[in-house]
Design a protein around this motif. Sequence first.
Motif, PDB file in Angstrom:
ATOM      1  N   GLN A 268       0.845  -1.190   0.000  1.00 55.12           N
ATOM      2  CA  GLN A 268       0.000   0.000   0.000  1.00 55.12           C
ATOM      3  C   GLN A 268       0.883   1.244   0.000  1.00 55.12           C
ATOM      4  OE1 GLN A 268      -3.648  -0.175   0.159  1.00 55.12           O
ATOM      5  NE2 GLN A 268      -3.032  -2.241  -0.456  1.00 55.12           N
ATOM      6  N   SER A 269       0.350   2.332  -0.521  1.00 60.37           N
ATOM      7  CA  SER A 269       1.101   3.588  -0.521  1.00 60.37           C
ATOM      8  C   SER A 269       0.190   4.729  -0.103  1.00 60.37           C
ATOM      9  CB  SER A 269       1.691   3.870  -1.907  1.00 60.37           C
ATOM     10  OG  SER A 269       0.664   4.071  -2.859  1.00 60.37           O
ATOM     11  N   ARG A 270       0.816   5.752   0.436  1.00 58.87           N
ATOM     12  CA  ARG A 270       0.090   6.947   0.848  1.00 58.87           C
ATOM     13  C   ARG A 270       0.968   8.161   0.597  1.00 58.87           C
ATOM     14  NH1 ARG A 270      -1.001   8.893   7.032  1.00 58.87           N
ATOM     15  NH2 ARG A 270      -2.131  10.825   6.560  1.00 58.87           N
ATOM     16  N   VAL A 283       4.090  -3.020   2.914  1.00 55.23           N
ATOM     17  CA  VAL A 283       3.003  -3.917   3.316  1.00 55.23           C
ATOM     18  C   VAL A 283       2.634  -3.580   4.754  1.00 55.23           C
ATOM     19  CG1 VAL A 283       2.325  -6.310   3.718  1.00 55.23           C
ATOM     20  CG2 VAL A 283       3.780  -5.733   1.754  1.00 55.23           C
ATOM     21  N   PRO A 284       1.383  -3.224   5.026  1.00 55.39           N
ATOM     22  CA  PRO A 284       0.992  -2.850   6.391  1.00 55.39           C
ATOM     23  C   PRO A 284       1.287  -3.962   7.394  1.00 55.39           C
ATOM     24  CG  PRO A 284      -0.736  -2.277   4.823  1.00 55.39           C
ATOM     25  CD  PRO A 284       0.263  -3.104   4.071  1.00 55.39           C
ATOM     26  N   ASP A 285       1.720  -3.557   8.587  1.00 54.18           N
ATOM     27  CA  ASP A 285       1.985  -4.530   9.650  1.00 54.18           C
ATOM     28  C   ASP A 285       0.745  -5.368   9.921  1.00 54.18           C
ATOM     29  OD1 ASP A 285       4.539  -3.613   9.942  1.00 54.18           O
ATOM     30  OD2 ASP A 285       4.103  -2.320  11.658  1.00 54.18           O
ATOM     31  N   VAL A 296       2.543 -11.431   5.840  1.00 51.64           N
ATOM     32  CA  VAL A 296       3.147 -10.954   4.597  1.00 51.64           C
ATOM     33  C   VAL A 296       4.054  -9.774   4.928  1.00 51.64           C
ATOM     34  CG1 VAL A 296       2.724 -10.024   2.292  1.00 51.64           C
ATOM     35  CG2 VAL A 296       1.112 -11.668   3.293  1.00 51.64           C
ATOM     36  N   HIS A 297       5.321  -9.870   4.555  1.00 53.40           N
ATOM     37  CA  HIS A 297       6.280  -8.785   4.779  1.00 53.40           C
ATOM     38  C   HIS A 297       6.541  -8.071   3.453  1.00 53.40           C
ATOM     39  CE1 HIS A 297       6.925 -10.167   8.852  1.00 53.40           C
ATOM     40  NE2 HIS A 297       7.159 -11.391   8.407  1.00 53.40           N
ATOM     41  N   ASP A 298       7.582  -7.242   3.405  1.00 55.33           N
ATOM     42  CA  ASP A 298       7.892  -6.547   2.150  1.00 55.33           C
ATOM     43  C   ASP A 298       9.394  -6.508   1.873  1.00 55.33           C
ATOM     44  OD1 ASP A 298       8.699  -4.698   4.046  1.00 55.33           O
ATOM     45  OD2 ASP A 298       7.090  -3.272   3.627  1.00 55.33           O
TER      46      ASP A 298
END
Length: 334
Positions: A268-270, A283-285, A296-298
């Motif tokens: 996700q991005s902001r 990837v959100p915690d 899921v990590h990033d």
Amino acid sequence: TRVFWGTAWTSKTLLAREMRAARKAEMRDGIRRVFKLDADEVAEEVPAYGNYVAEQVAKLGRNHPMVKTQYYSEEIDAEGGMFPLARMAMMQGNHLPSNAPKDDSLYALLVDVAGEDEGVGDDGDIDSLVNRRRDSTAVTVVEVDLLTLDDELINAPTYRVVQRHEWVGIKHTKLYGKIKALFEHWKASYIVVDATGVGTGLYSFLDSALPGSVIPYVFTSKSKSDLGWGFLAVIETGRYKEYKGSGDEDREAARIQKVFWMQVENCQSRVLDGPGKLMRWGVPDGTRDVGTGNLVHDDMLISAAMCWVLDDETWGMAKSMVIDAVDPLQDLEF
């Protein structure tokens, strides 16, 4: 009378809200209040500007958020998935994975570093971890194609992923040996390594052993934002390609590639308000794979994104040869 001007960026900015209010007022009384121009309209009056925008599109891609907002007055979502299906399709290449370098090809390693865990075995076995929530140290091996350097507008390489590795919780002294061995196996030109926090030690080990070949990348809010914007530019200009599955990969390679695409799908991005346009992405915690329930990590995604750092390096291939010298005495008479 109030006048608002500038770039709307997202639907949540002040300018975007005022534009919507002005359009509603236009519908009520028919008086025009919104005057919106894009790069094509300006280029009709100022051809030099059109040439400049064409250069930016070539460097960043028409769908890059900077191009859409700054030059074409198109709003983007302030929050949402960073990799929609169209962008993921651009990331997919037609080449196969590889286990060894090709002659006359250039390679680089991209390393995102995680912390080490005393509870893991020396081989980095995931199943032996007490803390299964940890990120892994991810290594992406890319083949560097210099053909796009010949394009005067792009003037940057293309990166094709040929292999991936991950180790969870492994001690950095052993991690150093594994990465150094990979560097030598692939005859790599560069290693880009996360030199943030615990990564500083690993960077120091590698830099001492491979002077001139190790590029540190220190993560801050600003530098991670830059990496995100830069990675999007690499993708949108067709310069980042993932290998396709052949059905012949070993089970571990297939598993790692599946994990990578899972991280891409969940990223996700902001875009933050303000002149800097910082982008928070990842990837959100707590995100879990809906199929397996695994976290899921990033780490693999961030490792891949570090290819953008290579755009600033000097690339080229050199070959050695012996040139026979002319005998300075051959035409002299004695």
